[in-house]
Design an enzyme around this catalytic site. Sequence first.
Site, PDB file in Angstrom:
ATOM      1  N   ASP A  56      28.542  39.169  39.779  1.00 46.98           N
ATOM      2  CA  ASP A  56      29.199  39.690  38.580  1.00 46.98           C
ATOM      3  C   ASP A  56      30.024  40.923  38.967  1.00 46.98           C
ATOM      4  O   ASP A  56      30.178  41.226  40.151  1.00 46.98           O
ATOM      5  CB  ASP A  56      28.176  39.998  37.483  1.00 46.98           C
ATOM      6  CG  ASP A  56      27.150  41.036  37.889  1.00 46.98           C
ATOM      7  OD1 ASP A  56      27.388  41.789  38.862  1.00 46.98           O
ATOM      8  OD2 ASP A  56      26.095  41.104  37.226  1.00 46.98           O
ATOM      9  N   LEU A  57      30.534  41.648  37.995  1.00 48.78           N
ATOM     10  CA  LEU A  57      31.396  42.794  38.275  1.00 48.78           C
ATOM     11  C   LEU A  57      30.696  43.912  39.043  1.00 48.78           C
ATOM     12  O   LEU A  57      31.334  44.698  39.724  1.00 48.78           O
ATOM     13  CB  LEU A  57      31.962  43.357  36.966  1.00 48.78           C
ATOM     14  CG  LEU A  57      32.965  42.449  36.253  1.00 48.78           C
ATOM     15  CD1 LEU A  57      33.368  43.063  34.921  1.00 48.78           C
ATOM     16  CD2 LEU A  57      34.180  42.201  37.115  1.00 48.78           C
TER      17      LEU A  57
END
Length: 195
Positions: A56-57
């Site tokens: 994810d980020l």
Amino acid sequence: MPQSDPDTPVPMGSARAERSCDPVVPATQGLDAPANGRIVGGEHRFPLRVYFEDTDLSGIVYHANYLRYMERARSDMLVRAGIDQRAHQEAGGGAYAVTALSIRYRAPARLDDALVVVTRLRQIRAASVDIHQQVMLGAQILTEAEVTAALVSPAGRPVRQPRAWIAAFEQVMGEQVMGEQVMGAKQMPSGEKTS
């Protein structure tokens, strides 16, 4: 005539490619073979690497991807055990479906981590298998799950696993897995037979 470097890529359609004496190797063999797991000491071990798409980020593995890793490992375990789920399905015999899952996240995996999914059978029943899986980074358990996979018909109803599959599980994974009796065509604790 100058010698060609054998390690230099050969453009398709070139004279060198057409007169090459190298045997044709299908893309699924040799160096082009996909990663495979192995069965060692009563457990299946499936290596994988964390790619950018898995994160994810924040750079950690997205929680649902652990389920994908475990599914890949279970599929590979069937292949290593000699179970051809695809042929069985194409013949109308059905396929495995996850019917229960409990998962615990302990620590995150990150980009480029080299992981191993360790799979152990807990119990084999007539139509299902209880499986314990761990996603490991070295000796550290990152995630672990208890999974029940049942063989279901094309109509979605549970069906008995073929005897050969139960025998393959027993042979490859061993009669004693995680200290529990593997149950197939064996005596049940209550004294009744499973087949």
